[in-house]
Enzyme design. Structure first.
Site, PDB file in Angstrom:
ATOM      1  N   VAL A 279       0.861  -1.165   0.000  1.00  0.00           N
ATOM      2  CA  VAL A 279       0.000   0.000   0.000  1.00  0.00           C
ATOM      3  C   VAL A 279       0.902   1.220   0.000  1.00  0.00           C
ATOM      4  O   VAL A 279       1.895   1.261   0.731  1.00  0.00           O
ATOM      5  CB  VAL A 279      -0.916   0.015   1.247  1.00  0.00           C
ATOM      6  N   CYS A 280       0.589   2.196  -0.830  1.00  0.00           N
ATOM      7  CA  CYS A 280       1.307   3.481  -0.801  1.00  0.00           C
ATOM      8  C   CYS A 280       2.799   3.241  -1.056  1.00  0.00           C
ATOM      9  O   CYS A 280       3.164   2.416  -1.888  1.00  0.00           O
ATOM     10  CB  CYS A 280       1.012   4.145   0.551  1.00  0.00           C
ATOM     11  N   THR A 281       3.665   3.914  -0.334  1.00  0.00           N
ATOM     12  CA  THR A 281       5.100   3.770  -0.549  1.00  0.00           C
ATOM     13  C   THR A 281       5.657   2.433  -0.061  1.00  0.00           C
ATOM     14  O   THR A 281       6.866   2.204  -0.166  1.00  0.00           O
ATOM     15  CB  THR A 281       5.864   4.912   0.139  1.00  0.00           C
TER      16      THR A 281
ATOM     17  N   THR B   4       2.330   3.354  -6.514  1.00  0.00           N
ATOM     18  CA  THR B   4       2.669   3.808  -5.166  1.00  0.00           C
ATOM     19  C   THR B   4       1.946   5.134  -4.944  1.00  0.00           C
ATOM     20  O   THR B   4       1.116   5.536  -5.768  1.00  0.00           O
ATOM     21  CB  THR B   4       4.210   3.953  -5.024  1.00  0.00           C
TER      22      THR B   4
END
Lengths: 239, 239
Positions: free
Chosen positions: A115-117, A135
């Site tokens: 998830v995300c970075t 990302t």
């Protein structure tokens, strides 16, 4: 509770969520809550939260989080999900201990998600080379520095890797995965139980207004702060 | 970072999130992440997580959560947000210690909010009498037993109380509150940073299919489990 439950004799599938210092709690809690509802509603699933040690770990909010297991205790997760964050996650791209744990856990998982970075950690661990990935929008370009192909979508699947966009995107990705694992009817029941019927009060994000590069200097500054002690990696990601 | 920031001399507004045993972590982490982004992006705000003691507190997932402060340490929160949960939250309707802490904190807050069944705790504390409110769809009717008027909306404001629907609705409610506190432009920036651009893979909830009463026996059973030791309250909520 449903006809789509697996047979009672099927082995329990473990969905593991990785906890590390400074992460963004919504990155982990969004998909964790989705899979915890899955585990509550049908047999055959359990969730665990894994970290280096079972002790309180700070986040990018005043909340601290405690894992349920160490990496070593979860031998064969069906899926491993890696959440992201801001400066601490960017700094963790140089944390060889965490990257090593991610490589080992990923090698034993049928599904590796982020998830995300969190995808930058998978990428820094060398796991996304030649793969499509996404990302948080602020750092999408960094994926290419690790040999991945950045994609602008809510979530992206490539082989047994699935990466989600920033923070709240983990909820959407997790519901998609639940549909794949347990069927769409079960996924809709999970959605109902977490009452995921979004009404963003200001509507969807207006990407034409938002994605204008105005935040690029801010993103660069955070990256420089995070990797001040790792000039080679910083240079590799900056030029 | 924005022209809508308050003057530097304005007092910092504290947004307090209540932590208690067995809650649903997404109920607290959704709005906490929204307000933490607010605090990161503009001056004048801070978030805290308050509990009876600063120690790990179990949730309805394998994750434990640690508050940053005790109730007593946060004298004057600008806003207090009470998350919900399932059986442990229903049981907490009879936890006079927690209800007392909620009454005291609410009396000192300019805004009192809840997510999911958190509104049942506010109601059980006597704070929602005569007010419109909402909660998780499974337990909406219980609000009336405490003298509140149940409303079917994503979030409901009445006086200085604001209550959200189930679990993920806390994100929407929090963005609305950020808009009220810091302006719509800041709220849109927060939304951008948490990349809240929902794409539920199975679309929105189909309430015509979902809200058919088929889960009523399940909801009643959980309520009975939660209040087995409190027959008077159980009878009041069941008849």
């Amino acid at each position: 509770m449903t006809e789509t439950s697996p047979a009672p004799s099927a082995p329990v599938k473990t969905i593991a969520f990785v906890l590390y210092q400074g992460l963004t709690p919504l990155d982990i809690v969004g998909p964790l809550q989705v899979f915890a509802a899955l585990a509550d509603l049908v047999p055959g699933y359990r969730t665990v939260v894994i970290g280096e040690r079972i002790e309180p770990i700070g986040s990018d909010t005043p909340l601290s989080l405690v894992p349920s297991h160490t990496f070593a205790e979860i031998a064969d997760p069906h899926a491993t999900i890696v959440p992201g964050g801001l400066v601490p996650t960017l700094a963790a791209m140089a944390d060889e201990n965490l990257l090593g744990n991610l490589r080992e856990t990923a090698a034993r998982s049928q599904i590796v998600g982020s998830v995300c970075t969190g995808s930058l950690l998978l990428a820094a661990a060398g796991l996304l080379e030649g793969r499509q990935a996404t990302t948080h929008w602020m750092y999408r370009d960094l994926l290419a520095r690790f040999g991945a192909t950045p994609v602008t979508r809510r979530w992206v699947e490539d082989g047994h890797f699935i990466t989600a966009a920033g923070v709240s995107a983990g909820i959407d990705m997790a519901l998609h995965l639940v549909g794949r694992l347990a069927g769409n009817e079960v996924a809709r029941m999970v959605q109902l139980f977490i009452e995921y019927d979004p009404e963003p009060p200001f509507g969807p994000i207006d990407w034409t207004a938002a994605d204008s590069g105005q935040y690029a200097p801010f993103a660069r500054q955070l990256l420089q702060n995070a990797l001040a002690d790792h000039p080679a990696l910083l240079a590799h990601l900056s030029n």
